[in-house]
Scaffold this motif. Structure first.
Motif, PDB file in Angstrom:
ATOM      1  N   LEU A  88       0.901  -1.227  -0.070  1.00 39.90           N
ATOM      2  CA  LEU A  88       0.115   0.224   0.009  1.00 39.90           C
ATOM      3  C   LEU A  88       0.844   1.145   0.126  1.00 39.90           C
ATOM      4  O   LEU A  88       0.399   2.460  -0.104  1.00 39.90           O
ATOM      5  N   LEU A  89       2.210   1.061   0.051  1.00 39.86           N
ATOM      6  CA  LEU A  89       2.967   2.093   0.558  1.00 39.86           C
ATOM      7  C   LEU A  89       3.664   2.801  -0.998  1.00 39.86           C
ATOM      8  O   LEU A  89       3.713   1.862  -1.840  1.00 39.86           O
ATOM      9  N   PRO A  90       3.659   3.970  -1.075  1.00 41.17           N
ATOM     10  CA  PRO A  90       4.486   4.377  -2.253  1.00 41.17           C
ATOM     11  C   PRO A  90       5.964   3.599  -2.435  1.00 41.17           C
ATOM     12  O   PRO A  90       6.398   3.229  -1.231  1.00 41.17           O
ATOM     13  N   GLU A  91       6.592   3.683  -3.612  1.00 44.49           N
ATOM     14  CA  GLU A  91       7.817   3.088  -3.875  1.00 44.49           C
ATOM     15  C   GLU A  91       8.943   3.876  -3.080  1.00 44.49           C
ATOM     16  O   GLU A  91       8.862   5.014  -3.112  1.00 44.49           O
ATOM     17  N   PRO A  92       9.676   3.244  -2.349  1.00 45.16           N
ATOM     18  CA  PRO A  92      10.864   4.155  -1.885  1.00 45.16           C
ATOM     19  C   PRO A  92      11.809   4.773  -2.863  1.00 45.16           C
ATOM     20  O   PRO A  92      12.023   4.465  -3.957  1.00 45.16           O
ATOM     21  N   GLU A  93      12.135   5.948  -2.458  1.00 44.58           N
ATOM     22  CA  GLU A  93      13.091   6.931  -3.259  1.00 44.58           C
ATOM     23  C   GLU A  93      14.331   6.419  -3.255  1.00 44.58           C
ATOM     24  O   GLU A  93      14.668   5.262  -2.531  1.00 44.58           O
ATOM     25  N   ASP A  94      15.129   6.741  -4.367  1.00 46.92           N
ATOM     26  CA  ASP A  94      16.563   6.115  -4.617  1.00 46.92           C
ATOM     27  C   ASP A  94      17.406   6.267  -3.123  1.00 46.92           C
ATOM     28  O   ASP A  94      17.930   5.190  -3.026  1.00 46.92           O
ATOM     29  N   LEU A 121      18.556   1.140   2.424  1.00 46.78           N
ATOM     30  CA  LEU A 121      18.251  -0.138   2.513  1.00 46.78           C
ATOM     31  C   LEU A 121      19.240  -1.385   2.070  1.00 46.78           C
ATOM     32  O   LEU A 121      19.267  -2.351   2.793  1.00 46.78           O
ATOM     33  N   ASP A 122      19.998  -1.128   0.945  1.00 50.02           N
ATOM     34  CA  ASP A 122      21.068  -1.954   0.467  1.00 50.02           C
ATOM     35  C   ASP A 122      21.954  -2.300   1.561  1.00 50.02           C
ATOM     36  O   ASP A 122      22.696  -3.464   1.404  1.00 50.02           O
ATOM     37  N   MET A 123      22.141  -1.267   2.403  1.00 43.43           N
ATOM     38  CA  MET A 123      23.265  -1.530   3.707  1.00 43.43           C
ATOM     39  C   MET A 123      22.717  -2.212   4.880  1.00 43.43           C
ATOM     40  O   MET A 123      23.318  -2.414   5.697  1.00 43.43           O
ATOM     41  N   ALA A 124      21.249  -2.340   4.890  1.00 42.33           N
ATOM     42  CA  ALA A 124      20.856  -2.878   6.024  1.00 42.33           C
ATOM     43  C   ALA A 124      21.026  -4.219   6.531  1.00 42.33           C
ATOM     44  O   ALA A 124      21.162  -5.125   5.438  1.00 42.33           O
ATOM     45  N   PHE A 125      21.078  -4.569   7.583  1.00 46.94           N
ATOM     46  CA  PHE A 125      21.267  -5.939   7.881  1.00 46.94           C
ATOM     47  C   PHE A 125      19.916  -6.758   7.911  1.00 46.94           C
ATOM     48  O   PHE A 125      18.781  -6.162   8.421  1.00 46.94           O
ATOM     49  N   GLY A 126      19.950  -8.010   7.232  1.00 44.02           N
ATOM     50  CA  GLY A 126      18.652  -8.789   7.396  1.00 44.02           C
ATOM     51  C   GLY A 126      17.622  -8.410   6.407  1.00 44.02           C
ATOM     52  O   GLY A 126      16.401  -8.242   6.584  1.00 44.02           O
ATOM     53  N   LEU A 127      18.068  -7.489   5.318  1.00 41.70           N
ATOM     54  CA  LEU A 127      17.167  -7.146   4.136  1.00 41.70           C
ATOM     55  C   LEU A 127      15.971  -7.884   3.758  1.00 41.70           C
ATOM     56  O   LEU A 127      16.452  -9.061   3.517  1.00 41.70           O
ATOM     57  N   LEU A 162      12.702   2.104   5.548  1.00 35.15           N
ATOM     58  CA  LEU A 162      13.336   2.821   6.572  1.00 35.15           C
ATOM     59  C   LEU A 162      11.968   3.320   7.398  1.00 35.15           C
ATOM     60  O   LEU A 162      11.139   3.966   6.806  1.00 35.15           O
ATOM     61  N   GLY A 163      11.827   3.064   8.759  1.00 30.13           N
ATOM     62  CA  GLY A 163      10.864   3.601   9.578  1.00 30.13           C
ATOM     63  C   GLY A 163      10.805   5.249   9.331  1.00 30.13           C
ATOM     64  O   GLY A 163       9.475   5.553   9.390  1.00 30.13           O
ATOM     65  N   CYS A 164      11.781   5.853   9.311  1.00 30.11           N
ATOM     66  CA  CYS A 164      11.734   7.248   9.105  1.00 30.11           C
ATOM     67  C   CYS A 164      11.088   7.830   7.922  1.00 30.11           C
ATOM     68  O   CYS A 164      10.547   9.071   7.755  1.00 30.11           O
ATOM     69  N   GLN A 165      10.927   6.838   6.824  1.00 32.11           N
ATOM     70  CA  GLN A 165      10.243   7.295   5.653  1.00 32.11           C
ATOM     71  C   GLN A 165       8.799   6.692   5.386  1.00 32.11           C
ATOM     72  O   GLN A 165       8.135   6.690   4.617  1.00 32.11           O
ATOM     73  N   VAL A 166       8.237   5.873   6.447  1.00 25.93           N
ATOM     74  CA  VAL A 166       6.988   5.494   6.279  1.00 25.93           C
ATOM     75  C   VAL A 166       6.090   6.268   7.123  1.00 25.93           C
ATOM     76  O   VAL A 166       6.224   6.431   8.345  1.00 25.93           O
ATOM     77  N   LYS A 167       5.178   6.973   6.491  1.00 25.52           N
ATOM     78  CA  LYS A 167       4.240   7.929   6.908  1.00 25.52           C
ATOM     79  C   LYS A 167       2.752   7.088   7.032  1.00 25.52           C
ATOM     80  O   LYS A 167       2.585   6.484   6.140  1.00 25.52           O
TER      81      LYS A 167
END
Length: 132
Positions: free
Chosen positions: A68-74, A80-86, A92-97
Motif C-alpha cells: 500500500l506504500l509508495p515506492e521507496p525513493e532512491d 536499505l542496501d546496507m541494512a542488516f537482514g534486508l 526505513l521507519g523514518c520514511q513510512v508515514k
C-alpha cells in the motif's frame, strides 16, 4: 501532542525479530514509524534522526501493508542496501508515514542493525558522531 477526533488513531504493532509482540500503539495519520517508536520507548535506533543517511531504523513490514506504500525513493533504497537482514518488505521507519489504509500494520524490528556512524564503515576520515 495534537488532539484528533475520536477514532482517528491508527493501530501499529511492533514485533521483535522472533515475531514476539513488543507493543501495540495508536498513532496519528502522517506520523512516521521512527517517531512513533521513539515516542513509545521502542528500541528502533534512527542514528541519523530521519535524514536518510543510515539504515538503523530498518523495519520489516507485513506484505499487504508494504504494497500500500509508495515506492521507496532512491536515497532510501541506497540505505536499505546496507541494512542488516534486508527483506522484500523492508523499509526505513523514518520514511513510512501512516495513513488510514495502514491501520493494524505490523512493523518487525530486525535482529541487528548496522550503524555506519558508530561502526566507522563509511564515515569521513574515520570520525564518529558527537552527541548533542
Amino acid at each position: 501532542m495534537t488532539t484528533h477526533p475520536s477514532g482517528s488513531h491508527i493501530k501499529l504493532h511492533f514485533r521483535d525479530s522472533k515475531g514476539e509482540l513488543i507493543k501495540t500503539v495508536e498513532a496519528n495519520e502522517g506520523d512516521d514509524i521512527l517517531s512513533i517508536a521513539h515516542e513509545h520507548d521502542i528500541d528502533l535506533e534512527g542514528a541519523c534522526e530521519g535524514s536518510v543517511a543510515c539504515s538503523t531504523c530498518h523495519i520489516i513490514l507485513s506484505p499487504k501493508h508494504y504494497d500500500l506504500l509508495p515506492e521507496p525513493e532512491d536515497d532510501e533504497n541506497d540505505m536499505l542496501d546496507m541494512a542488516f537482514g534486508l527483506c522484500e518488505t523492508s523499509r526505513l521507519g523514518c520514511q513510512v508515514k501512516l495513513t488510514r489504509e495502514l491501520d493494524d500494520m505490523t512493523a518487525t524490528l530486525p535482529a541487528a542493525t548496522r550503524n555506519m556512524f558508530v561502526d566507522g564503515l563509511s564515515h569521513p576520515a574515520g570520525k564518529k558522531p558527537t552527541h548533542h
